[in-house]
Write a protein that holds these residues in place. Sequence first.
Motif, PDB file in Angstrom:
ATOM      1  N   LEU A 106     -39.157  99.350 -65.939  1.00 46.21           N
ATOM      2  CA  LEU A 106     -38.634 100.651 -66.638  1.00 46.21           C
ATOM      3  C   LEU A 106     -37.516 101.262 -65.381  1.00 46.21           C
ATOM      4  CD1 LEU A 106     -39.197 103.183 -68.439  1.00 46.21           C
ATOM      5  CD2 LEU A 106     -40.573 103.707 -66.693  1.00 46.21           C
ATOM      6  N   VAL A 107     -36.270 101.427 -65.946  1.00 47.01           N
ATOM      7  CA  VAL A 107     -35.323 101.964 -65.191  1.00 47.01           C
ATOM      8  C   VAL A 107     -35.435 103.780 -65.480  1.00 47.01           C
ATOM      9  CG1 VAL A 107     -32.478 102.705 -65.206  1.00 47.01           C
ATOM     10  CG2 VAL A 107     -33.580 100.358 -65.795  1.00 47.01           C
ATOM     11  N   LYS A 108     -35.624 104.317 -64.378  1.00 47.51           N
ATOM     12  CA  LYS A 108     -36.038 105.687 -64.508  1.00 47.51           C
ATOM     13  C   LYS A 108     -34.567 106.577 -63.887  1.00 47.51           C
ATOM     14  CE  LYS A 108     -40.604 105.405 -63.099  1.00 47.51           C
ATOM     15  NZ  LYS A 108     -41.544 105.650 -62.169  1.00 47.51           N
ATOM     16  N   LEU A 109     -34.259 107.444 -64.556  1.00 46.32           N
ATOM     17  CA  LEU A 109     -33.148 108.301 -64.378  1.00 46.32           C
ATOM     18  C   LEU A 109     -33.570 109.601 -64.467  1.00 46.32           C
ATOM     19  CD1 LEU A 109     -29.438 107.852 -65.510  1.00 46.32           C
ATOM     20  CD2 LEU A 109     -30.558 110.279 -65.907  1.00 46.32           C
ATOM     21  N   TRP A 110     -33.078 110.807 -63.577  1.00 50.07           N
ATOM     22  CA  TRP A 110     -33.378 111.957 -63.274  1.00 50.07           C
ATOM     23  C   TRP A 110     -32.235 112.953 -63.100  1.00 50.07           C
ATOM     24  CZ3 TRP A 110     -35.809 114.022 -58.073  1.00 50.07           C
ATOM     25  CH2 TRP A 110     -35.952 115.563 -58.271  1.00 50.07           C
ATOM     26  N   SER A 111     -32.025 113.751 -64.363  1.00 51.86           N
ATOM     27  CA  SER A 111     -31.019 114.583 -64.370  1.00 51.86           C
ATOM     28  C   SER A 111     -31.623 115.943 -63.586  1.00 51.86           C
ATOM     29  CB  SER A 111     -30.739 115.065 -65.737  1.00 51.86           C
ATOM     30  OG  SER A 111     -29.551 116.232 -65.710  1.00 51.86           O
ATOM     31  N   ARG A 138     -36.402  98.671 -70.575  1.00 55.04           N
ATOM     32  CA  ARG A 138     -37.067  99.919 -70.687  1.00 55.04           C
ATOM     33  C   ARG A 138     -36.342 100.996 -69.919  1.00 55.04           C
ATOM     34  NH1 ARG A 138     -42.322  99.906 -69.022  1.00 55.04           N
ATOM     35  NH2 ARG A 138     -41.715  98.340 -67.356  1.00 55.04           N
ATOM     36  N   TRP A 139     -36.230 102.037 -70.436  1.00 53.95           N
ATOM     37  CA  TRP A 139     -35.660 103.093 -69.752  1.00 53.95           C
ATOM     38  C   TRP A 139     -36.334 104.439 -70.027  1.00 53.95           C
ATOM     39  CZ3 TRP A 139     -33.174 107.111 -72.544  1.00 53.95           C
ATOM     40  CH2 TRP A 139     -32.801 106.499 -73.796  1.00 53.95           C
ATOM     41  N   ALA A 140     -36.198 105.553 -69.211  1.00 52.43           N
ATOM     42  CA  ALA A 140     -36.743 106.925 -69.464  1.00 52.43           C
ATOM     43  C   ALA A 140     -35.887 107.864 -68.606  1.00 52.43           C
ATOM     44  CB  ALA A 140     -38.060 106.974 -68.916  1.00 52.43           C
ATOM     45  N   VAL A 141     -35.676 109.094 -69.243  1.00 53.56           N
ATOM     46  CA  VAL A 141     -34.755 109.878 -68.576  1.00 53.56           C
ATOM     47  C   VAL A 141     -35.717 111.202 -68.490  1.00 53.56           C
ATOM     48  CG1 VAL A 141     -32.964 111.516 -68.877  1.00 53.56           C
ATOM     49  CG2 VAL A 141     -32.487 109.183 -69.675  1.00 53.56           C
ATOM     50  N   LEU A 142     -35.610 112.034 -67.304  1.00 52.01           N
ATOM     51  CA  LEU A 142     -36.027 113.439 -66.908  1.00 52.01           C
ATOM     52  C   LEU A 142     -35.234 114.221 -66.696  1.00 52.01           C
ATOM     53  CD1 LEU A 142     -38.630 115.060 -66.129  1.00 52.01           C
ATOM     54  CD2 LEU A 142     -38.303 114.133 -63.875  1.00 52.01           C
ATOM     55  N   GLY A 143     -35.145 115.391 -67.169  1.00 56.92           N
ATOM     56  CA  GLY A 143     -34.457 116.365 -67.032  1.00 56.92           C
ATOM     57  C   GLY A 143     -35.326 117.776 -66.265  1.00 56.92           C
ATOM     58  N   THR A 144     -34.633 118.314 -65.372  1.00 54.05           N
ATOM     59  CA  THR A 144     -35.382 119.333 -64.645  1.00 54.05           C
ATOM     60  C   THR A 144     -34.349 120.526 -64.446  1.00 54.05           C
ATOM     61  OG1 THR A 144     -35.061 118.715 -62.440  1.00 54.05           O
ATOM     62  CG2 THR A 144     -36.833 117.734 -63.449  1.00 54.05           C
TER      63      THR A 144
END
Length: 275
Positions: A106-111, A138-144
């Motif tokens: 899983l590639v995790k990206l955080w904005s 697989r990938w997922a993006v989190l925005g905070t």
Amino acid sequence: MFDRLSERDFQCLAEVIQGHAGIRMPPAKRTMVEGRLRKRARALDLADVGRYCRYLFDEGGLAQELVHLIDAVTTNKTDFFREPDHFDHLRDAAVPAVLARRGDRLVKLWSAASSIGAEAYTAAMVLAEMNRQGPAFRWAVLGTDISTEVLEQASLGVYPEEMVDPVPADLRRRYVMQARDTARREVRIVPELRRQVRFQRLNLMDPHYPVDRDVDVVFCRNILIYFDKRTQRAVLERLCGHLRPGGFLYLGHSESMAGGNLGMRQVAPTVFRRD
């Protein structure tokens, strides 16, 4: 009605805003703060901004109003594909390097200052396109963000039609839907993309972030400029602590890590990689 902030009220507000959100409020911001707080005063059925400040500071209203105050004064400038060379680098260099180092995972990206979600959804489009063109991963993006209001809009993924003008036409066709009522001139991010992007509230001033410590890519652009040097350093230390070795940090083009010494090396303009 003389609806202006007194010197005392503005100073009290500035101290609260900087203390809670890290955002400096110099005297030049006074007119902006007045305008935004007039709307909040009306929402509470208070006569003017002076009466609003009495409610905050003299009547014990600050505790329950703090989130709304921060929402009101936070600047949430954002665009799709803002500073587009960063997204080129993400596609051409960062993600391939992460996959080469870690393989099929899983590639995790955080904005990290996601505002209404344009940056997070832009990154999601880039990742989805890479996946579509193969090889798959697989990938997922989190925005905070600190603002609850912008996070609600981000979760909905609904935007004025003109806001997606910077999105390339082929990506608009795949990832953006027109409103059924064309008179509304609104668009929405397609459900397939929205499912891959999650939003949650986070204050970058907090001493600890409730975010995974194995993130591959962090975008924290055009927010550090609102902080003083000490706060910038503290935020960068915490962000870097959530990156995997080999992970990437993207800052805004008006920002830098000068004097950072945080175990990061610059690999492109305002792009840094953790050693």
